[in-house]
Motif scaffolding. Structure first.
Motif, short mmCIF file in Angstrom:
data_model
loop_
_atom_site.label_atom_id
_atom_site.label_comp_id
_atom_site.label_asym_id
_atom_site.label_seq_id
_atom_site.Cartn_x
_atom_site.Cartn_y
_atom_site.Cartn_z
N UNK A 408 0.86 -1.18 0.00
CA UNK A 408 0.00 0.00 0.00
C UNK A 408 0.89 1.23 0.00
N UNK A 409 0.54 2.23 -0.80
CA UNK A 409 1.39 3.41 -0.97
C UNK A 409 0.55 4.68 -1.06
N UNK A 410 0.30 5.35 0.10
CA UNK A 410 -0.37 6.66 0.06
C UNK A 410 0.65 7.78 -0.18
N UNK A 411 0.24 8.79 -0.93
CA UNK A 411 1.09 9.94 -1.24
C UNK A 411 0.29 11.23 -1.03
N UNK A 416 2.66 25.71 -1.41
CA UNK A 416 2.46 27.12 -1.04
C UNK A 416 3.13 27.99 -2.10
N UNK A 417 3.27 29.25 -1.84
CA UNK A 417 3.82 30.16 -2.85
C UNK A 417 5.30 29.95 -3.12
N UNK A 418 6.01 29.30 -2.19
CA UNK A 418 7.45 29.14 -2.33
C UNK A 418 7.89 27.74 -2.74
N UNK A 419 7.09 26.74 -2.45
CA UNK A 419 7.54 25.37 -2.69
C UNK A 419 6.36 24.40 -2.70
N UNK A 420 6.63 23.21 -3.25
CA UNK A 420 5.70 22.09 -3.13
C UNK A 420 6.37 21.00 -2.31
N UNK A 421 5.57 20.18 -1.65
CA UNK A 421 6.08 19.14 -0.76
C UNK A 421 5.36 17.83 -1.07
N UNK A 422 6.13 16.77 -1.15
CA UNK A 422 5.55 15.45 -1.40
C UNK A 422 6.01 14.50 -0.30
N UNK A 423 5.02 13.92 0.39
CA UNK A 423 5.29 12.96 1.45
C UNK A 423 4.68 11.63 1.03
N UNK A 424 5.51 10.60 0.99
CA UNK A 424 5.05 9.30 0.50
C UNK A 424 5.42 8.22 1.51
N UNK A 425 4.46 7.35 1.77
CA UNK A 425 4.66 6.22 2.68
C UNK A 425 4.29 4.95 1.94
N UNK A 426 5.17 3.97 1.96
CA UNK A 426 4.86 2.68 1.34
C UNK A 426 5.16 1.55 2.32
N UNK A 427 4.27 0.57 2.32
CA UNK A 427 4.45 -0.62 3.14
C UNK A 427 4.25 -1.84 2.25
N UNK A 428 5.15 -2.83 2.38
CA UNK A 428 5.05 -4.03 1.58
C UNK A 428 5.27 -5.26 2.46
N UNK A 429 4.40 -6.24 2.27
CA UNK A 429 4.54 -7.52 2.97
C UNK A 429 4.78 -8.60 1.94
N UNK A 430 5.79 -9.45 2.18
CA UNK A 430 6.13 -10.51 1.25
C UNK A 430 6.25 -11.83 2.00
#
Length: 578
Positions: A408-411, A416-430
């Motif tokens: 599962x991978x939520x992003x 804002x006026x100065x920058x963009x931010x990307x936060x991503x979390x991924x979890x994998x079970x094998x």
């Protein structure tokens, strides 16, 4: 080394001559790269971490496309190294290669594809796929053609996929050896794009017994045997109106696992292409798929049968003795904000009854949803495996494995006026289960492996600054049979252009703390740096430096408690785009 410069300067001369004539144009890339490697281990003389790369290597690449006219072009793909360091290199007794050994060395790639209208000639190293059940999984050095006059199709290619390599016991771990293998393939058919395809494919592979000195097989020791195989297949594809389609292929293979075996007069071969021997087996395989495709919705079904004795020189790792079927779909939903690709089915192994039959659920799901301009979610699932039929050679093993992966991978992105931010979390079970059964049968060894992986990454993008940082945190836990491994990694990187954007710098620093069972922790630091210099619009100087320091805990025992190694690599080269 002499052959390298002859080829390189011959191609450079061809380019200069082509540019003098206005009807001729040439485009592509050319370059040369040096790679250096260093390794220091402590304590001195410790061989627990061996050399992973050649100490020095020089690589050349030349990938132009020459257009002589509107209908006549000649793409080239040349990638080659100055020093032989792979299986067919000095470890197998080939230090000073002749031109034939150099050209056919698998670490080198020499390919030319002159094309005039509907005629293409294929020279040098080619990766050709005729169909799923004939040939297409290996690189072959040779010559052939592909002709497409109107709706008719004619293909032919002949060449060599591996060199003859003598057996060598020393230096350790030694070389088992290999026989020179020559391939022939031919296809004839008729095709109209987006309408129909009818094709007959023929493929043959044969080892040259006299090409290598390899001792007779010894029980319990893997020993290559000279092999020969011939395959014939028929393809029938048809596309109908409104997106309906059907695709099918049936094939028969005749395969000899030991050319030294006596002729078997009781078995029907396929003369003059192959003669049946006591080690020859013949079997069938078939593919069938049908369904409907549209812009936002696909639905189809596929089935595949491979007989226990079906074996192909062009697909040496194809799993035999199985039947599987799947239902496949793809659809867009929620005003195209959600996309789903999925399949579900079942696989039956050992369908011939030569061993207890097993069955397995096979499935795949990839579900992506863009909830809004800030938040998206991707969910994935895969379940697959394979089952080799016993014994490929004396001393070998059969392998049965099943692997299940879910992630599962939520992003989340905010601006804002100065920058963009990307936060991503991924979890994998094998979850992985593998069983090795020794040659001749008996009780196998089963390995269970469960893995949890979590990755958190943050990437800011500045609108008014040229710096590009990134940060990540990784957690990994692996519970295998008799071993538990845990490690946590923190990583940070920074990219910045300087000198009026003519120089691009990027650095990466990574630290890992790991544990193995109840032993004391181990530490690892990796630092790397890229420096790319734009010397002109078409000329670039690229550099890469990395160092890897690893220190063990007490897992290795006395006298190697605290053993460590320092590994370094440098890669520098020039690339020219023309």
């Amino acid at each position: 080394m002499k052959q390298v410069f002859i080829i390189f300067f011959s191609l450079a001369f061809l380019q200069s001559q082509a540019q003098k004539k206005s009807p001729v144009t040439i485009s592509g890339t050319a370059g040369v790269t040096y790679e250096g490697y260093g390794l220091t281990t402590r304590p001195v003389g410790w061989a627990g971490y061996p050399q992973r790369r050649p100490w020095n290597q020089v690589r050349f690449n030349f990938m132009p496309t020459i257009n002589f006219s509107k209908n006549f072009s000649m793409p080239m793909n040349f990638n080659f190294a100055a020093f032989p360091t792979n299986f067919a290199g000095p470890f197998a007794g080939i230090k000073n290669q002749n031109i034939g050994q150099y050209l056919t060395n698998p670490m080198n790639n020499f390919g030319l594809n002159p094309t005039y209208k509907w005629a293409e000639f294929q020279l040098g190293t080619q990766y050709l796929k005729y169909s799923d059940l004939s040939t297409g999984d290996i690189g072959i050095f040779g010559a052939g053609f592909s002709l497409k006059p109107g709706d008719y199709r004619f293909k032919f290619f002949a060449g060599q996929s591996q060199q003859g390599i003598n057996y060598a016991a020393l230096p350790a771990p030694g070389v088992l050896g290999a026989y020179k293998r020559t391939h022939y393939m031919f296809s004839i058919g008729k095709e109209k794009e987006n309408n129909y395809l009818l094709a007959f494919n023929f493929a043959k592979g044969k080892d040259n017994i006299s090409s290598a000195i390899i001792p007779p097989p010894v029980p319990g020791t893997p020993t290559p045997l000279p092999e020969e195989g011939f395959t014939v297949s028929m393809q029938v594809n048809k596309d109908f109106k409104k997106g309906y389609y059907i695709k099918s292929e049936g094939a028969n293979s005749i395969y000899t696992t030991d050319e030294n075996a006596l002729v078997n007069p009781a078995m029907k071969g396929f003369k003059p292409f192959i003669e049946a021997k006591n080690s020859t087996k013949s079997d069938y395989a078939a593919n069938l798929s049908f369904g409907k495709k549209s812009t936002n919705f696909d639905l189809g079904m596929g089935a595949k049968y491979v007989g226990a004795g079906f074996q192909l020189p062009g697909y040496p790792y194809m799993q035999p003795d199985k039947f599987d079927y799947t239902i496949n779909t793809r659809f867009n939903a929620w005003k195209n904000k959600s996309n789903v690709v999925a399949s579900i089915g079942q696989r039956f192994n050992n369908v011939s009854g030569s061993a207890p039959q097993t069955k397995q659920l096979i499935g795949m799901l990839n579900w992506f949803t863009q909830f809004n301009d800030k938040f998206s979610l991707n969910v994935s699932f895969n379940n697959f495996g394979f089952n080799t039929p016993g014994v490929l050679m004396p001393g070998g093993t059969s392998i049965k494995n099943v692997s299940t992966d879910a992630g599962v991978n939520p992003t989340y992105t905010w601006t804002n006026t100065k920058m963009s931010n990307t936060l991503s979390l991924s979890y994998n079970y094998s979850n992985y289960k593998e069983t090795l059964i020794p040659f001749g049968g008996g009780v196998g060894t089963t390995t269970l492996n469960n893995t949890h992986t979590g990755l958190l990454s943050y990437i800011p993008v500045y609108f008014t600054k040229k710096i590009s940082p990134d940060f990540s945190l990784l957690y990994f836990y692996n519970d295998a049979s008799g071993a538990k491994i845990t490690f946590a990694t923190i990583s940070a990187g920074l990219a910045v252009p300087v000198a009026k954007d003519k120089v691009k710098l990027r650095g990466q620093l990574q630290y890992t703390l790991s544990t193995f069972n109840s032993f004391t922790p181990e530490n690892n630091i990796i630092a790397s740096c890229n420096v790319d210099v734009k010397l002109s619009k078409k000329f670039t100087w690229t550099n890469y430096f990395t160092t890897n320091y690893y220190k063990y805990g007490n897992a290795l025992g006395v006298p190697y408690i605290g053993a460590n190694y320092l590994e370094s690599a440098v890669r520098t080269g020039f690339q020219y785009r023309f």
